[in-house]
Design a protein around this motif. Structure first.
Motif, mmCIF file in Angstrom:
data_model
loop_
_atom_site.group_PDB
_atom_site.id
_atom_site.type_symbol
_atom_site.label_atom_id
_atom_site.label_comp_id
_atom_site.label_asym_id
_atom_site.label_seq_id
_atom_site.Cartn_x
_atom_site.Cartn_y
_atom_site.Cartn_z
ATOM 1 N N VAL A 1 -1.623 9.966 -0.882
ATOM 2 C CA VAL A 1 -2.307 8.679 -0.982
ATOM 3 C C VAL A 1 -3.159 8.552 0.277
ATOM 4 O O VAL A 1 -2.686 8.868 1.373
ATOM 5 C CB VAL A 1 -1.285 7.520 -1.042
ATOM 6 C CG1 VAL A 1 -1.953 6.192 -0.747
ATOM 7 C CG2 VAL A 1 -0.645 7.473 -2.422
ATOM 8 N N ALA A 2 -4.396 8.106 0.136
ATOM 9 C CA ALA A 2 -5.264 7.967 1.307
ATOM 10 C C ALA A 2 -5.724 6.526 1.460
ATOM 11 O O ALA A 2 -5.834 5.791 0.474
ATOM 12 C CB ALA A 2 -6.480 8.879 1.171
ATOM 13 N N THR A 3 -5.978 6.127 2.709
ATOM 14 C CA THR A 3 -6.514 4.789 2.985
ATOM 15 C C THR A 3 -7.622 4.922 4.021
ATOM 16 O O THR A 3 -7.769 5.954 4.663
ATOM 17 C CB THR A 3 -5.434 3.826 3.545
ATOM 18 O OG1 THR A 3 -4.977 4.341 4.804
ATOM 19 C CG2 THR A 3 -4.264 3.663 2.600
ATOM 20 N N GLY A 4 -8.360 3.834 4.208
ATOM 21 C CA GLY A 4 -9.446 3.826 5.186
ATOM 22 C C GLY A 4 -9.014 3.288 6.535
ATOM 23 O O GLY A 4 -9.783 2.608 7.210
ATOM 24 N N HIS A 5 -7.793 3.585 6.959
ATOM 25 C CA HIS A 5 -7.325 3.123 8.270
ATOM 26 C C HIS A 5 -7.848 4.006 9.398
ATOM 27 O O HIS A 5 -7.931 5.214 9.253
ATOM 28 C CB HIS A 5 -5.788 3.137 8.334
ATOM 29 C CG HIS A 5 -5.152 1.982 7.644
ATOM 30 N ND1 HIS A 5 -4.530 2.103 6.416
ATOM 31 C CD2 HIS A 5 -5.035 0.674 8.004
ATOM 32 C CE1 HIS A 5 -4.051 0.916 6.057
ATOM 33 N NE2 HIS A 5 -4.358 0.043 6.999
ATOM 34 N N ALA B 1 0.524 5.813 -7.511
ATOM 35 C CA ALA B 1 -0.285 7.009 -7.260
ATOM 36 C C ALA B 1 0.495 8.280 -7.583
ATOM 37 O O ALA B 1 -0.021 9.206 -8.216
ATOM 38 C CB ALA B 1 -0.740 7.020 -5.808
ATOM 39 N N LEU B 2 1.756 8.313 -7.167
ATOM 40 C CA LEU B 2 2.577 9.512 -7.411
ATOM 41 C C LEU B 2 2.831 9.674 -8.907
ATOM 42 O O LEU B 2 2.880 10.793 -9.419
ATOM 43 C CB LEU B 2 3.886 9.449 -6.605
ATOM 44 C CG LEU B 2 3.698 9.431 -5.069
ATOM 45 C CD1 LEU B 2 5.023 9.255 -4.349
ATOM 46 C CD2 LEU B 2 2.977 10.668 -4.556
ATOM 47 N N LYS C 1 0.802 -1.234 0.000
ATOM 48 C CA LYS C 1 0.000 0.000 0.000
ATOM 49 C C LYS C 1 0.827 1.273 0.000
ATOM 50 O O LYS C 1 0.524 2.219 -0.708
ATOM 51 C CB LYS C 1 -0.893 0.038 1.244
ATOM 52 C CG LYS C 1 -2.253 -0.575 1.046
ATOM 53 C CD LYS C 1 -3.151 -0.271 2.223
ATOM 54 C CE LYS C 1 -4.441 -1.063 2.103
ATOM 55 N NZ LYS C 1 -5.226 -1.109 3.323
ATOM 56 N N PHE C 2 1.868 1.298 0.862
ATOM 57 C CA PHE C 2 2.607 2.550 1.017
ATOM 58 C C PHE C 2 3.945 2.529 0.280
ATOM 59 O O PHE C 2 4.790 3.375 0.506
ATOM 60 C CB PHE C 2 2.797 2.878 2.508
ATOM 61 C CG PHE C 2 1.486 3.197 3.171
ATOM 62 C CD1 PHE C 2 0.996 4.503 3.197
ATOM 63 C CD2 PHE C 2 0.707 2.191 3.739
ATOM 64 C CE1 PHE C 2 -0.222 4.800 3.784
ATOM 65 C CE2 PHE C 2 -0.520 2.484 4.322
ATOM 66 C CZ PHE C 2 -0.984 3.793 4.342
ATOM 67 N N ASP C 3 4.114 1.535 -0.594
ATOM 68 C CA ASP C 3 5.333 1.514 -1.397
ATOM 69 C C ASP C 3 4.963 1.348 -2.873
ATOM 70 O O ASP C 3 4.909 2.322 -3.615
ATOM 71 C CB ASP C 3 6.264 0.390 -0.922
ATOM 72 C CG ASP C 3 7.617 0.461 -1.638
ATOM 73 O OD1 ASP C 3 7.959 1.540 -2.151
ATOM 74 O OD2 ASP C 3 8.322 -0.557 -1.691
ATOM 75 N N VAL C 4 4.648 0.127 -3.305
ATOM 76 C CA VAL C 4 4.310 -0.114 -4.714
ATOM 77 C C VAL C 4 3.116 0.757 -5.138
ATOM 78 O O VAL C 4 3.158 1.464 -6.144
ATOM 79 C CB VAL C 4 3.965 -1.614 -4.930
ATOM 80 C CG1 VAL C 4 3.627 -1.874 -6.385
ATOM 81 C CG2 VAL C 4 5.140 -2.489 -4.497
#
Length: 395
Positions: free
Chosen positions: A121-125, A113-114, A105-108
């Motif tokens: 980048v947003a997530t539903g955490h 996204a970038l 999620k926060f790498d690939v």
């Protein structure tokens, strides 16, 4: 307008997160991550990722945001699945959710996204991000979600400052019931969808079944160790240093067949994890049996009766330098330094008082109260107040 790419999973949390971002005036793009399509390991005929991607698409349509699917199954297999099997074969128990966030999620996903021109980048955490200024620089904080019952900061314990700087967590200030209520009001298809269980992103795959299909079964014995075993009799110890004492407290007990009695058989020590009660298939004991250790080399499972069995408890653990991670690099301890923190060794566990001790080879985490089933390969995370400042893999 700043552009935000949100990971739409087809669940209620990311759906509402997307809506909130739109309300805040961002240009929002929804991306669904397809991380798995090996049908040989799903345990039912349902095709979870298809249902989920459909739901995500319907939500995007309803919110009026662009939507596309990205296939990350190759990276997922390489970075998560292969790593997991490797860990299980070594007799460690990895946490796929923490890895998913760090590696996928926060790498690939973030890189994709970038490349799409995203600012964030947003997530539903269920967690929050804070920003403070230190020596003229912005320092980003990972804060617990407002909903104590749903706080997911633990799953993000391996994020870096760089990853946090580009992240948004729109629902961190809300509780789960509030999120559901917003989804109902918007009449979203995901409003009353159950939270996904199973392997992070793979959908309805149960971990033991998944492992059994990949790791070959191998019959071995289950040994029960009595509470009275001499291994547990504490003798007066004289330690020449704190480090020596911590080394002793965090040591792995060396169980042998002769320490107990054989009470059953199993199909592979690598399928079991410390603290596990179900799946042993051994009856006739006064209290239920719990796994207290597994030996994958000898293929033996050691068990003990009852939750209070001394083999389950330890008051310290160790993290090697290679597996030590500070979200707040500015708070990193130097050799010889200590820090009082609140820590947890698994998601959903209440925070416990602990002291960090930095030594040359890594770091000891010493708990005020002994902890049950400290498991190699899992993550320990430590907090100052409601801020998660660092984590590490239990060695």
């Amino acid at each position: 307008m700043k552009r935000v790419v949100i990971g739409l999973s087809g669940g209620v949390d990311s759906s509402v997160a997307a809506h909130l971002l739109k309300e805040q005036g961002y240009e929002v793009i929804g991306l669904f991550m397809k991380n798995w399509h090996d049908d040989t390991v799903t345990i039912s005929n349902e095709c979870p990722w298809l249902d989920d991607s459909n739901d995500a698409m319907l939500v995007a349509e309803k919110l009026g945001i662009p939507f596309q699917t990205v296939d990350l199954s190759e990276e997922y297999k390489e970075r998560i699945v292969d790593y997991m099997f490797n860990e299980y074969e070594k007799g460690r128990t990895p946490n796929p959710d923490v890895l998913c966030n760090r590696e996928i999620k926060f790498d690939v996903f973030m890189k994709i996204a970038l490349d799409l021109g995203a600012d964030f980048v947003a997530t539903g955490h269920y967690c929050r991000k804070g920003t403070i200024e230190k020596e003229g620089n912005d320092v980003f904080q990972l804060l617990a979600g407002v909903d104590d019952n749903k706080d997911q900061s633990y799953f993000l314990c391996q994020l870096s400052q760089e990853q946090l700087s580009k992240s948004l967590f729109p629902i961190g200030e809300l509780t789960k019931p509030e999120v559901r209520e917003i989804a109902m009001e918007l009449d979203l298809v995901t409003a009353d969808k159950k939270d996904s269980q199973g392997l992070c992103f793979i959908g309805k795959v149960k971990l033991p079944e998944f492992l059994q299909q990949q790791l070959k079964p191998k019959e071995g014995v289950i040994v029960e160790i009595p509470k009275e075993q001499a291994l547990y009799q504490e003798t007066e110890q004289n330690f020449s240093s704190t480090e020596e004492k911590l080394h002793y407290l965090s040591r792995k007990l060396d169980y042998k067949l002769e320490h107990g009695k054989i009470v059953g058989k199993h199909q592979g020590a690598h399928y079991f994890t410390k603290g596990q009660r179900k799946g042993l298939g051994v009856g006739g004991t006064i209290e239920p049996l719990f796994v207290i250790d597994t030996d994958v080399n000898e293929n033996v499972i050691y068990t003990g009766q009852g939750k209070a069995h001394p083999g389950l408890y330890k008051s310290a653990l160790f993290v090697t330098n290679a597996e030590l991670h500070w979200i707040r690099k500015d708070l990193e301890l130097q050799i010889g330094e200590t820090l009082e923190v609140m820590a947890r060794i698994r998601y959903r566990q209440a925070l416990e008082k602990a002291t960090l001790h930095k030594v040359a080879t890594g770091m000891y985490v010493e708990f005020e109260n002994p902890q049950s089933a400290i498991t190699e390969g899992q993550f320990v995370a430590w907090y100052l107040g409601d801020e998660l400042v660092g984590s590490g893999v239990i060695s």
